[in-house]
Write an enzyme that holds these catalytic residues in place. Structure first.
Site, PDB file in Angstrom:
ATOM      1  N   GLU A 174       0.817  -1.216   0.000  1.00 39.43           N
ATOM      2  CA  GLU A 174       0.000   0.000   0.000  1.00 39.43           C
ATOM      3  C   GLU A 174       0.854   1.271   0.000  1.00 39.43           C
ATOM      4  OE1 GLU A 174      -3.077  -0.654  -0.427  1.00 39.43           O
ATOM      5  OE2 GLU A 174      -2.822  -2.803  -0.024  1.00 39.43           O
ATOM      6  N   VAL A 216     -11.449   1.823  -9.589  1.00 41.06           N
ATOM      7  CA  VAL A 216     -10.138   1.249  -9.293  1.00 41.06           C
ATOM      8  C   VAL A 216      -9.476   0.894 -10.618  1.00 41.06           C
ATOM      9  CG1 VAL A 216      -8.874  -0.483  -7.984  1.00 41.06           C
ATOM     10  CG2 VAL A 216     -11.129   0.270  -7.197  1.00 41.06           C
ATOM     11  N   SER A 254      -9.047   0.352 -14.208  1.00 38.07           N
ATOM     12  CA  SER A 254     -10.040   0.123 -15.251  1.00 38.07           C
ATOM     13  C   SER A 254     -11.267  -0.627 -14.733  1.00 38.07           C
ATOM     14  CB  SER A 254      -9.413  -0.666 -16.407  1.00 38.07           C
ATOM     15  OG  SER A 254      -8.920  -1.908 -15.948  1.00 38.07           O
ATOM     16  N   HIS A 306     -15.352  -4.825  -3.812  1.00 41.20           N
ATOM     17  CA  HIS A 306     -14.708  -3.599  -3.311  1.00 41.20           C
ATOM     18  C   HIS A 306     -15.639  -2.849  -2.344  1.00 41.20           C
ATOM     19  CE1 HIS A 306     -10.877  -1.641  -4.255  1.00 41.20           C
ATOM     20  NE2 HIS A 306     -11.438  -0.516  -3.901  1.00 41.20           N
ATOM     21  N   GLY A 354      -8.642  -0.065   2.067  1.00 40.68           N
ATOM     22  CA  GLY A 354      -8.358  -1.257   2.856  1.00 40.68           C
ATOM     23  C   GLY A 354      -8.956  -2.529   2.303  1.00 40.68           C
ATOM     24  N   ASN A 355      -9.460  -2.500   1.065  1.00 38.06           N
ATOM     25  CA  ASN A 355     -10.069  -3.700   0.475  1.00 38.06           C
ATOM     26  C   ASN A 355      -9.047  -4.810   0.257  1.00 38.06           C
ATOM     27  OD1 ASN A 355     -13.025  -2.888  -0.397  1.00 38.06           O
ATOM     28  ND2 ASN A 355     -11.724  -1.139  -0.877  1.00 38.06           N
ATOM     29  N   ARG A 415      -6.081  -5.331   1.782  1.00 35.96           N
ATOM     30  CA  ARG A 415      -5.606  -5.896   3.040  1.00 35.96           C
ATOM     31  C   ARG A 415      -6.668  -6.782   3.688  1.00 35.96           C
ATOM     32  NH1 ARG A 415      -3.477  -0.143   5.076  1.00 35.96           N
ATOM     33  NH2 ARG A 415      -4.812   0.432   3.325  1.00 35.96           N
ATOM     34  N   SER A 457      -9.115  -8.369   2.142  1.00 34.63           N
ATOM     35  CA  SER A 457      -9.279  -9.569   1.316  1.00 34.63           C
ATOM     36  C   SER A 457      -8.157 -10.565   1.554  1.00 34.63           C
ATOM     37  CB  SER A 457      -9.325  -9.180  -0.163  1.00 34.63           C
ATOM     38  OG  SER A 457     -10.409  -8.329  -0.436  1.00 34.63           O
ATOM     39  N   ARG A 458      -6.931 -10.058   1.673  1.00 35.66           N
ATOM     40  CA  ARG A 458      -5.804 -10.967   1.899  1.00 35.66           C
ATOM     41  C   ARG A 458      -5.875 -11.601   3.289  1.00 35.66           C
ATOM     42  NH1 ARG A 458      -3.430  -6.789  -0.946  1.00 35.66           N
ATOM     43  NH2 ARG A 458      -2.346  -5.829   0.822  1.00 35.66           N
TER      44      ARG A 458
END
EC number: 2.7.7.108
Length: 425
Positions: free
Chosen positions: A236, A316, A318, A363, A368-369, A371, A373-374
């Site tokens: 990030e 985000v 494309s 999204h 923070g999407n 982080r 998601s991971r």
């Protein structure tokens, strides 16, 4: 006679009440009970140190003066001590933009015909450039997508990318005969590549479980925890070094020369990882848990927006995520899938990869999407008895893989696993 009638009436009433209770119990459990997913023993959960043990590390803080990130990564990878992934290929050679078509039908047709002509004459470099241009100006044209896929499959042996293009062509034209024939062939091959990859991962996972019991690898495991935080926030744009963020986490002291936001990103992620460790022993992953992860990730950085879905539309690159009005329904569907029989019957690595993909695609947050998601991806892996994945910050480009793999979930998995993301210990 009257007594008999009364007794029969009472019995019928009792039976009716019992039936009503059984029916009520059945529907309550059938419709409202949260599904329970059975996971393997989370043997790698202790890789995330608890709050109480943070100050009790076996290696002193000053030792990080000689810290060598490359050496730690080498130790992590060499610990696997197995053959490299089978079927690994350079599948990110191009990006198909999802912008609306900007070329005229005539321009698209002429470009496609020129690309085919160059292909037939053996001028593959020029053909590739033209196929890329045609896909950029007509990203929803099934003929362009299909021909582009055939070129990649035949000339570059890139069957994964070709399969994605065939799939995408069928998304826009389900009855496209050539794409149907091509996809029927390539889908089986891609599935086979995933299967071989799963076998390789499972073999390494079994080996790691044995290594977990060895004391000689303890220091590397603990350093890898900080390395995970370093790469996650580094993706990030955070500029803290491993030594600096470890100093911050263990002492609570400010690191000179670093911004408040960078401090808060590290502290937030560390809190989120502690929360993940608690969730490992919880069967159900719901909206509350997802918001809880995001609240910890972003709570120090943006307290107002943390732990709540976005109330505005975002773009985000494309990719245009769904409108914010659609988020409640989409997230309910996501959670339903996340806890479904369909999801839990998948191989854990596929399940985790798709969970990451689907949430990033929706999204749901302002920031923070990635982080979040991971972390959900790693939560699923930990639950299933696998170690978490460390995505190196140098691989940030590959995280935008969804631009290429949009609407092709299985292929997203193949691409995600082929970019060298490592398991940490």
């Amino acid at each position: 006679m009257n007594i008999l009638v009364i007794v029969i009436s009472v019995l019928i009433t009792v039976i009716c009440v019992l039936l009503a209770l059984l029916q009520h119990y059945y529907f309550i459990n059938k419709l409202y009970k949260k599904p329970s997913i059975k996971y393997d023993v989370p043997v790698f959960a202790d890789l995330i140190p608890s709050e109480k043990s943070k100050s009790n590390r076996d290696f002193p803080l000053q030792a990080l003066k000689d810290y060598d990130e490359d050496l730690v990564l080498y130790d992590l990878n060499s610990a696997l001590n197995s053959q490299p992934h089978q079927g690994k290929s350079d599948t990110i050679e191009f990006i198909i933009k999802n912008d609306k078509a900007t070329g005229t039908d005539s321009e698209v047709y002429n470009t496609l015909q020129a690309a085919i002509s160059f292909k037939l004459s053996g001028k593959n470099h020029k053909a590739l450039k033209l196929f890329e241009h045609a896909a950029a100006i007509a990203p929803e044209n099934p003929d362009v997508l299909n021909k582009y896929g055939e070129f990649l499959e035949q000339q570059h042996q890139d069957i994964v990318s070709a399969d994605e293009l065939y799939f995408k062509a069928l998304t826009y034209s389900p009855d496209h005969k050539a794409a149907l024939i091509n996809r029927e062939r390539t889908a089986q091959v891609v599935e086979g590549l995933d299967y071989n990859l799963f076998k390789s991962i499972d073999s390494k996972n079994d080996y790691l479980k044995k290594r977990m019991k060895m004391d000689s690898f303890e220091a590397v495991k603990k350093q890898a925890y900080y390395l995970h935080i370093y790469h996650t926030v580094g993706i990030e744009g955070n500029t803290m070094t491993v030594e600096q963020l470890r100093y911050l986490v263990e002492t609570g002291q400010v690191v000179s020369g670093k911004s408040i936001i960078e401090h808060n990103e590290v502290l937030g992620l560390e809190k989120a990882m502690q929360y993940i460790k608690l969730l490992v022993h919880q069967d159900y992953i719901g909206i509350k848990e997802i918001l809880g992860i995001h609240r910890r990730v972003m709570g120090h950085v943006d307290p107002i927006s943390s732990g709540v879905f976005r109330n505005e539309n975002v773009f985000v690159g494309s990719h245009s995520p769904p409108f914010h009005e659609e988020l409640p329904g989409l997230m309910d569907s996501y959670v339903e899938w996340l806890n479904s029989e369909e999801a839990r019957s998948m191989h854990p690595v596929r399940y985790a990869a798709l969970a990451h993909y689907k949430l990033v695609d929706i999204h749901p947050f302002i920031d923070g999407n990635g982080r979040t998601s991971r972390l959900i991806m790693n939560l699923i892996l930990l639950k299933a008895g696998y170690p978490p994945v460390m995505v190196l910050k140098e691989q940030r480009y590959f995280l935008y893989i969804q631009d290429v793999a949009r609407k092709s979930n299985k292929n997203y998995l193949s691409r995600l696993l082929s970019f060298g993301s490592v398991f940490y210990f």
